[in-house]
Design an enzyme around this catalytic site. Sequence first.
Site, PDB file in Angstrom:
ATOM      1  N   TYR A  55       0.740  -1.118  -0.015  1.00 18.69           N
ATOM      2  CA  TYR A  55       0.058   0.102  -0.202  1.00 18.69           C
ATOM      3  C   TYR A  55       0.912   1.215  -0.056  1.00 18.69           C
ATOM      4  O   TYR A  55       1.724   1.413   0.644  1.00 18.69           O
ATOM      5  CB  TYR A  55      -0.877  -0.072   1.239  1.00 18.69           C
ATOM      6  CG  TYR A  55      -1.391   1.345   1.484  1.00 18.69           C
ATOM      7  CD1 TYR A  55      -2.461   1.910   0.789  1.00 18.69           C
ATOM      8  CD2 TYR A  55      -1.075   2.360   2.332  1.00 18.69           C
ATOM      9  CE1 TYR A  55      -3.223   2.790   0.459  1.00 18.69           C
ATOM     10  CE2 TYR A  55      -1.653   3.632   2.447  1.00 18.69           C
ATOM     11  CZ  TYR A  55      -2.624   3.971   2.020  1.00 18.69           C
ATOM     12  OH  TYR A  55      -3.187   5.179   1.725  1.00 18.69           O
ATOM     13  N   HIS A  80      -2.842   0.048   6.836  1.00 18.77           N
ATOM     14  CA  HIS A  80      -4.127   0.124   5.990  1.00 18.77           C
ATOM     15  C   HIS A  80      -5.065  -1.261   6.087  1.00 18.77           C
ATOM     16  O   HIS A  80      -5.455  -1.914   5.086  1.00 18.77           O
ATOM     17  CB  HIS A  80      -3.871   0.185   4.376  1.00 18.77           C
ATOM     18  CG  HIS A  80      -4.499   1.253   3.724  1.00 18.77           C
ATOM     19  ND1 HIS A  80      -5.256   0.865   2.815  1.00 18.77           N
ATOM     20  CD2 HIS A  80      -4.809   2.620   3.802  1.00 18.77           C
ATOM     21  CE1 HIS A  80      -6.240   1.835   2.291  1.00 18.77           C
ATOM     22  NE2 HIS A  80      -5.667   2.974   2.809  1.00 18.77           N
TER      23      HIS A  80
END
Length: 408
Positions: A160, A217
């Site tokens: 991410y 995340h």
Amino acid sequence: MKITDAKVFVGGPGKPYVTLKIMTDQGIYGLGDATLKSRETVTATYLENYLIPNLIGKDPRNTEDIWQFFYRGAYNRGGPIAMAAIGGIDMALWDIKAKLADLPLYQLFGGKSREGALVYGHATGSDLEDLMDSIAYYVDEGYKAVRVQCGIPGMPTASYGVSEKKGDFKNFITDFSGIHPKVEIWDTDRYMRYMPDALARIRERFGPDLKILHDVHHRLLPREAAEFAKAVEPVNLFWLEDPTPAEDQNALKLMRQHSTVPIAIGEVFNSIWDCNKLIENELIDFIRVAVTYAGGITHVKRIVDLAGLHHVRTGFHGAPSHSPLCMAAHAHLNAWAPNFGIQEYLVLGTSECDALFPSAHRMQNGMVYVSDAPGLGVDFDEKEAARYSYKPGSHPVVRLEDGTLWNY
């Protein structure tokens, strides 16, 4: 004073913003951001077909009643589409109200609590060496706080917030173009083995004063998140963001039992009812809501006030999906909020974006300084807007190496 008309504009320079303009019979207009990332036309249609027809003829100064009308008056309440649309309306109404008073918006909240608001940038690297260069770039630019995301050795794709291209670390923004989402491959074991030591090396390189943030995340299970948080305690993170999906709010109790690392959560929350228990039970340290996604200024002020009662500070979401209008609303709230923490800040500032949303707000040496112009302090050029059309996009999706769909 009455609302006479409202228009929705979809499009922007590389980002399909949903901009709402509300007109009044006194010639004063207000602007709001109703962008819902990767679902922009849904919000626009909801505004045009359902909400705007019920705005016409209302007094724009009655922000509380109008908010209640659209939220409480709906049989099916809440959700990201409705709250982004309501958020855009509410933002525009507060813009009108402050322009009527000939005051910058923060004065309607109670005035300033600070002159400048601390922001953080996004440092990223395809590997740790690349990340170190990215952090150094932001430090040289005057940032005092940096979120750090690093490529993981052996991970089949970039994780991410990380570019696969070495050296692509200045204001890197994930590519969301195209209706078919890109696929990221995730390996928790590799991440858990690598990232704590990488964070320790960053702290060693840049010293104790730099505020270091890291975003998981939603990728870890509760036990894994607790283990990771405990492992990175010596790094003295400013915050650990979204360590585990927030749907299971009891997971945060497990983390609190095992670690004192500050936790930041909330960028996908749409209302106070998504986060009131997390705040009241003091399971988080920073609340990450955004004015657009969480139903506008009227509602976000309630969240900020509740958070302040429980030692929770603000850390508003500031991704590129929020237009300069939403970021201006954040800037005014940040100037006022007694429990302000930090503001996510990705550089929007292309010349095209500045032309579309002219403003005197400024960022200098890692701080945002809010303009004293009446209202939000941001205008909107409709002629510039005509240059842009809607282009669909999608968030990436995440799969494990065996193909199992995972949490983005």
